[in-house]
Scaffold this motif. Sequence first.
Motif, PDB file in Angstrom:
ATOM      1  N   HIS A   5       0.837  -1.200   0.000  1.00 19.89           N
ATOM      2  CA  HIS A   5       0.000   0.000   0.000  1.00 19.89           C
ATOM      3  C   HIS A   5       0.877   1.257   0.000  1.00 19.89           C
ATOM      4  O   HIS A   5       0.577   2.229  -0.697  1.00 19.89           O
ATOM      5  CB  HIS A   5      -0.944  -0.009   1.201  1.00 19.89           C
ATOM      6  N   THR A   6       1.945   1.233   0.766  1.00 20.02           N
ATOM      7  CA  THR A   6       2.878   2.367   0.809  1.00 20.02           C
ATOM      8  C   THR A   6       3.484   2.610  -0.566  1.00 20.02           C
ATOM      9  O   THR A   6       3.519   3.733  -1.059  1.00 20.02           O
ATOM     10  CB  THR A   6       4.000   2.105   1.835  1.00 20.02           C
ATOM     11  N   ARG A   7       3.934   1.548  -1.186  1.00 17.16           N
ATOM     12  CA  ARG A   7       4.543   1.647  -2.523  1.00 17.16           C
ATOM     13  C   ARG A   7       3.544   2.211  -3.530  1.00 17.16           C
ATOM     14  O   ARG A   7       3.874   3.097  -4.316  1.00 17.16           O
ATOM     15  CB  ARG A   7       5.020   0.257  -2.954  1.00 17.16           C
ATOM     16  N   SER A   8       2.320   1.700  -3.491  1.00 20.17           N
ATOM     17  CA  SER A   8       1.270   2.181  -4.401  1.00 20.17           C
ATOM     18  C   SER A   8       0.925   3.640  -4.127  1.00 20.17           C
ATOM     19  O   SER A   8       0.696   4.409  -5.064  1.00 20.17           O
ATOM     20  CB  SER A   8       0.014   1.329  -4.256  1.00 20.17           C
ATOM     21  N   ALA A   9       0.884   4.022  -2.860  1.00 20.73           N
ATOM     22  CA  ALA A   9       0.571   5.408  -2.498  1.00 20.73           C
ATOM     23  C   ALA A   9       1.652   6.354  -3.018  1.00 20.73           C
ATOM     24  O   ALA A   9       1.351   7.444  -3.513  1.00 20.73           O
ATOM     25  CB  ALA A   9       0.424   5.543  -0.986  1.00 20.73           C
ATOM     26  N   ILE A  10       2.910   5.935  -2.929  1.00 19.33           N
ATOM     27  CA  ILE A  10       4.007   6.759  -3.431  1.00 19.33           C
ATOM     28  C   ILE A  10       3.910   6.910  -4.946  1.00 19.33           C
ATOM     29  O   ILE A  10       4.036   8.023  -5.480  1.00 19.33           O
ATOM     30  CB  ILE A  10       5.371   6.150  -3.027  1.00 19.33           C
ATOM     31  N   LEU A  11       3.671   5.814  -5.653  1.00 19.05           N
ATOM     32  CA  LEU A  11       3.546   5.873  -7.116  1.00 19.05           C
ATOM     33  C   LEU A  11       2.369   6.760  -7.539  1.00 19.05           C
ATOM     34  O   LEU A  11       2.501   7.562  -8.467  1.00 19.05           O
ATOM     35  CB  LEU A  11       3.383   4.473  -7.693  1.00 19.05           C
ATOM     36  N   ALA A  12       1.244   6.606  -6.869  1.00 23.64           N
ATOM     37  CA  ALA A  12       0.061   7.412  -7.220  1.00 23.64           C
ATOM     38  C   ALA A  12       0.309   8.892  -6.958  1.00 23.64           C
ATOM     39  O   ALA A  12      -0.048   9.747  -7.786  1.00 23.64           O
ATOM     40  CB  ALA A  12      -1.148   6.916  -6.440  1.00 23.64           C
ATOM     41  N   ALA A  13       0.922   9.203  -5.822  1.00 24.20           N
ATOM     42  CA  ALA A  13       1.211  10.601  -5.499  1.00 24.20           C
ATOM     43  C   ALA A  13       2.200  11.192  -6.494  1.00 24.20           C
ATOM     44  O   ALA A  13       2.018  12.323  -6.973  1.00 24.20           O
ATOM     45  CB  ALA A  13       1.755  10.702  -4.074  1.00 24.20           C
ATOM     46  N   ALA A  14       3.246  10.436  -6.813  1.00 27.13           N
ATOM     47  CA  ALA A  14       4.239  10.914  -7.779  1.00 27.13           C
ATOM     48  C   ALA A  14       3.600  11.165  -9.141  1.00 27.13           C
ATOM     49  O   ALA A  14       3.849  12.192  -9.772  1.00 27.13           O
ATOM     50  CB  ALA A  14       5.380   9.902  -7.893  1.00 27.13           C
ATOM     51  N   GLU A  15       2.751  10.247  -9.579  1.00 23.43           N
ATOM     52  CA  GLU A  15       2.102  10.409 -10.881  1.00 23.43           C
ATOM     53  C   GLU A  15       1.234  11.670 -10.907  1.00 23.43           C
ATOM     54  O   GLU A  15       1.285  12.444 -11.863  1.00 23.43           O
ATOM     55  CB  GLU A  15       1.273   9.181 -11.213  1.00 23.43           C
ATOM     56  N   ARG A  16       0.447  11.874  -9.861  1.00 23.81           N
ATOM     57  CA  ARG A  16      -0.404  13.073  -9.798  1.00 23.81           C
ATOM     58  C   ARG A  16       0.431  14.349  -9.822  1.00 23.81           C
ATOM     59  O   ARG A  16       0.146  15.282 -10.586  1.00 23.81           O
ATOM     60  CB  ARG A  16      -1.257  13.059  -8.523  1.00 23.81           C
ATOM     61  N   LEU A  17       1.453  14.392  -8.986  1.00 26.50           N
ATOM     62  CA  LEU A  17       2.266  15.601  -8.889  1.00 26.50           C
ATOM     63  C   LEU A  17       3.064  15.866 -10.166  1.00 26.50           C
ATOM     64  O   LEU A  17       3.151  17.010 -10.619  1.00 26.50           O
ATOM     65  CB  LEU A  17       3.202  15.510  -7.682  1.00 26.50           C
ATOM     66  N   TYR A  18       3.654  14.821 -10.735  1.00 24.62           N
ATOM     67  CA  TYR A  18       4.404  15.003 -11.980  1.00 24.62           C
ATOM     68  C   TYR A  18       3.481  15.463 -13.107  1.00 24.62           C
ATOM     69  O   TYR A  18       3.868  16.290 -13.926  1.00 24.62           O
ATOM     70  CB  TYR A  18       5.123  13.723 -12.389  1.00 24.62           C
ATOM     71  N   ASP A  20       0.786  17.239 -12.775  1.00 23.10           N
ATOM     72  CA  ASP A  20       0.381  18.621 -12.494  1.00 23.10           C
ATOM     73  C   ASP A  20       1.516  19.624 -12.664  1.00 23.10           C
ATOM     74  O   ASP A  20       1.303  20.718 -13.182  1.00 23.10           O
ATOM     75  CB  ASP A  20      -0.164  18.748 -11.072  1.00 23.10           C
ATOM     76  N   ARG A  21       2.722  19.239 -12.211  1.00 13.64           N
ATOM     77  CA  ARG A  21       3.800  20.231 -12.113  1.00 13.64           C
ATOM     78  C   ARG A  21       5.065  19.897 -12.893  1.00 13.64           C
ATOM     79  O   ARG A  21       5.948  20.737 -13.012  1.00 13.64           O
ATOM     80  CB  ARG A  21       4.156  20.439 -10.645  1.00 13.64           C
ATOM     81  N   GLY A  22       5.182  18.687 -13.401  1.00 10.76           N
ATOM     82  CA  GLY A  22       6.389  18.293 -14.124  1.00 10.76           C
ATOM     83  C   GLY A  22       7.449  17.720 -13.191  1.00 10.76           C
ATOM     84  O   GLY A  22       7.425  17.961 -11.989  1.00 10.76           O
ATOM     85  N   PHE A  23       8.379  16.960 -13.774  1.00 10.47           N
ATOM     86  CA  PHE A  23       9.399  16.281 -12.981  1.00 10.47           C
ATOM     87  C   PHE A  23      10.296  17.247 -12.224  1.00 10.47           C
ATOM     88  O   PHE A  23      10.638  17.022 -11.073  1.00 10.47           O
ATOM     89  CB  PHE A  23      10.277  15.390 -13.871  1.00 10.47           C
ATOM     90  N   GLY A  24      10.690  18.307 -12.876  1.00  5.76           N
ATOM     91  CA  GLY A  24      11.653  19.238 -12.283  1.00  5.76           C
ATOM     92  C   GLY A  24      11.137  20.022 -11.102  1.00  5.76           C
ATOM     93  O   GLY A  24      11.920  20.460 -10.258  1.00  5.76           O
ATOM     94  N   ASP A  25       9.833  20.229 -11.028  1.00  6.05           N
ATOM     95  CA  ASP A  25       9.254  21.049  -9.970  1.00  6.05           C
ATOM     96  C   ASP A  25       8.713  20.259  -8.790  1.00  6.05           C
ATOM     97  O   ASP A  25       8.110  20.824  -7.886  1.00  6.05           O
ATOM     98  CB  ASP A  25       8.135  21.937 -10.530  1.00  6.05           C
ATOM     99  N   VAL A  26       8.902  18.952  -8.791  1.00  3.85           N
ATOM    100  CA  VAL A  26       8.389  18.105  -7.714  1.00  3.85           C
ATOM    101  C   VAL A  26       9.562  17.514  -6.942  1.00  3.85           C
ATOM    102  O   VAL A  26      10.448  16.897  -7.535  1.00  3.85           O
ATOM    103  CB  VAL A  26       7.494  16.970  -8.266  1.00  3.85           C
TER     104      VAL A  26
END
Length: 98
Positions: A5-18, A20-26
């Motif tokens: 669940h932790t791993r999935s939560a990290i992947l989901a959060a990263a996908e949403r943020l990237y 929205d804001r791009g790799f460089g700004d996250v």
Amino acid sequence: MASDHTRSAILAAAERLYADRGFGDVTLRDIVAEAGVNLAAVNYHFGSKDELIAELFVTRSFATNRERLRELKAAEEQGGGRAPIEVILHALVGPTLR
């Protein structure tokens, strides 16, 4: 939080943020705050931000390719073993655009 669940939560959060804001700004701190986990969890599951990005790319690529294959198979079945080029192109490009 269980390990998967932790791993999935990290992947989901990263996908949403990237998205929205791009790799460089996250930052990793942005990701862990969004996922509700600690920074050590990213290092434990992925090793680094670069490895997290690579895993996200692989995970999303597999999902996109499964959707392509599903659409191609449906087009082939509807066409009795053949499909119009427009339908084939839509099956190949559509999942990437969605």
